[in-house]
Design an enzyme around this catalytic site. Sequence first.
Site, PDB file in Angstrom:
ATOM      1  N   GLU A   1      13.160  28.970  28.830  1.00  0.00           N
ATOM      2  CA  GLU A   1      14.374  28.326  28.343  1.00  0.00           C
ATOM      3  C   GLU A   1      14.049  27.092  27.493  1.00  0.00           C
ATOM      4  O   GLU A   1      14.809  26.716  26.610  1.00  0.00           O
ATOM      5  CB  GLU A   1      15.260  27.912  29.529  1.00  0.00           C
ATOM      6  CG  GLU A   1      16.685  28.417  29.389  1.00  0.00           C
ATOM      7  CD  GLU A   1      17.544  28.202  30.635  1.00  0.00           C
ATOM      8  OE1 GLU A   1      18.252  29.133  30.989  1.00  0.00           O
ATOM      9  OE2 GLU A   1      17.495  27.123  31.244  1.00  0.00           O
TER      10      GLU A   1
ATOM     11  N   HIS B   1      -2.871  46.756  40.349  1.00  0.00           N
ATOM     12  CA  HIS B   1      -2.647  48.192  40.516  1.00  0.00           C
ATOM     13  C   HIS B   1      -1.397  48.648  39.781  1.00  0.00           C
ATOM     14  O   HIS B   1      -0.885  49.727  40.026  1.00  0.00           O
ATOM     15  CB  HIS B   1      -2.570  48.518  42.009  1.00  0.00           C
ATOM     16  CG  HIS B   1      -3.838  48.134  42.724  1.00  0.00           C
ATOM     17  ND1 HIS B   1      -4.831  49.034  43.038  1.00  0.00           N
ATOM     18  CD2 HIS B   1      -4.290  46.915  43.129  1.00  0.00           C
ATOM     19  CE1 HIS B   1      -5.828  48.390  43.624  1.00  0.00           C
ATOM     20  NE2 HIS B   1      -5.532  47.110  43.684  1.00  0.00           N
TER      21      HIS B   1
ATOM     22  N   LYS C   1      27.585  34.700  27.564  1.00  0.00           N
ATOM     23  CA  LYS C   1      28.782  34.194  28.250  1.00  0.00           C
ATOM     24  C   LYS C   1      30.021  34.472  27.404  1.00  0.00           C
ATOM     25  O   LYS C   1      31.054  34.909  27.910  1.00  0.00           O
ATOM     26  CB  LYS C   1      28.672  32.680  28.486  1.00  0.00           C
ATOM     27  CG  LYS C   1      27.633  32.301  29.503  1.00  0.00           C
ATOM     28  CD  LYS C   1      27.674  30.810  29.773  1.00  0.00           C
ATOM     29  CE  LYS C   1      26.469  30.377  30.567  1.00  0.00           C
ATOM     30  NZ  LYS C   1      26.287  28.941  30.612  1.00  0.00           N
TER      31      LYS C   1
HETATM   32  O1  PA5 Z   1      18.188  24.935  33.053  1.00  0.00           O
HETATM   33  C1  PA5 Z   1      19.386  25.023  32.862  1.00  0.00           C
HETATM   34  O2  PA5 Z   1      20.043  24.099  32.346  1.00  0.00           O
HETATM   35  C2  PA5 Z   1      20.153  26.255  33.277  1.00  0.00           C
HETATM   36  O3  PA5 Z   1      19.306  27.236  33.759  1.00  0.00           O
HETATM   37  C3  PA5 Z   1      21.175  25.913  34.344  1.00  0.00           C
HETATM   38  O4  PA5 Z   1      20.517  25.362  35.451  1.00  0.00           O
HETATM   39  C4  PA5 Z   1      21.970  27.135  34.776  1.00  0.00           C
HETATM   40  O5  PA5 Z   1      22.583  27.722  33.671  1.00  0.00           O
HETATM   41  C5  PA5 Z   1      23.032  26.759  35.799  1.00  0.00           C
HETATM   42  O6  PA5 Z   1      23.873  25.787  35.273  1.00  0.00           O
HETATM   43  P1  PA5 Z   1      24.844  24.929  36.190  1.00  0.00           P
HETATM   44  O7  PA5 Z   1      24.031  24.125  37.113  1.00  0.00           O
HETATM   45  O8  PA5 Z   1      25.623  24.096  35.236  1.00  0.00           O
HETATM   46  O9  PA5 Z   1      25.726  25.897  36.952  1.00  0.00           O
END
Ligand code: PA5
Length: 447
Positions: free
Chosen positions: A289, A310, A424
Amino acid sequence: MEILKIDTSKTSGTLAPGEIEALSSEALRANALLHNRLGKGNDFLGWVNLPQEISDADLAEINRVAGRLREKAEVIVVIGIGGSYLGAKAVLEAMSDNFALLKKERKHPVVVFAGQNISEDYLYELLETLRDYSFAVISISKSGTTTEPAIAFRLLKAEIEKRYGKQEASERIVAITDASRGALKKLATDEGYDTFVIPDDVGGRFSVLTPVGLLPMATAGLNVAEFVRGAREMAAATAEAVPFAENPAAVYAAARTALYRKGFKIEILASYDPKLLYIAEWWKQLYGESEGKEGKGIFPASVTLTADLHSMGQYIQEGERTLFETVISIAEPAHRVQIDHDPADLDGLNFLAGKRVSEVNAKAEIGVAIAHVDGGVPNLKITLPQISEYYIGALLYFFEKACGISGYMLDVNPFDQPGVEAYKKNMFALLNKPGYEKESQEILKRL
Ligand code: PA5
């Protein structure tokens, strides 16, 4: 032994001598940008100093609330996804007995997770199972609006209120969210839940050292102070003034950047202990990310060895040559199991008699590294003395710091995630969420 050691020597067939060190000033400049808050995404750098900033009072409050939940519940359901899930899951898996579920005696509640998927069967089975146990809920969402955990929380809130009544339910639910925004914050205020704040300047995947990671750990009986202490010592070991060769995060970032620039686009995080499987999942989210954007970034993958030798072993040895491997090596296991001499020797294993299982695992690790390097897969090795709260705290902070440095060396903003919005938008359009009418019409034409 050092808190964590990094060995880059097995990149020598691929990188020329001095090629990693040639990136030292770039890496140290990136580290300075993190500390001075001068780089991209600098409004999300609160994680850099978190280990030093967590006070004894913060830890006491976490332990107080965890203590209450532990008294009330046999099962704690932690609701969250992405960065609001993986840190706690990773540490709990690393620190848990592999067969914890089969233990007859339990000192601590069992922590399970929800909201990290939208599987109807998962939620059905969870609700069914909870009927036999007393339970409590920790609901985590920084934005407070993420759909997956919001669905899980709606279902679990209804269940907990039905079972215990609204007053007792509010004693059994804890929210971890933004200081002022989002549906979860409003709900927590209206219902009077204990609430912990995720600081504005700490993004989800860098939040394991906030209550997001620390409260679930404390409810499971882990030593949270030790976890923070490990992170704190790693923060000192990777501070701005630390010279390149002594800063493991800078060395790791420089090594993986040097490999990436040579065409090694996939990094496989390998470990030889299944307890580290979710550390790899957490790491994949952190790096995927943070770096995968603008058409750039190393693709983070993982294997657990020797199991995956394996399955994925064939590809790693002989597939496309764009891979490099980073091994997390644990110097000393917590327990001893020795292979005994067998007079019949029907399995032909007497050549191992008298050896510990860990000696065999260590030889597998060395043999695999040599084989993979010979096959054209450069190898980086990160050694931790053992698996404990202290060393896992150090490891996670090490990876966070190296991720920030690597992201800046890649010239991206490591602290945003614009790409996660696309799915989303489509999902909301398909579900006719109010506000998505135009997108709904457009997407329906494509079906
Ligand atoms: O690293 C990030 O920002 C994302 O992976 C969020 O943690 C994830 O989308 C969850 O978001 P939230 O805590 O707002 O529900």
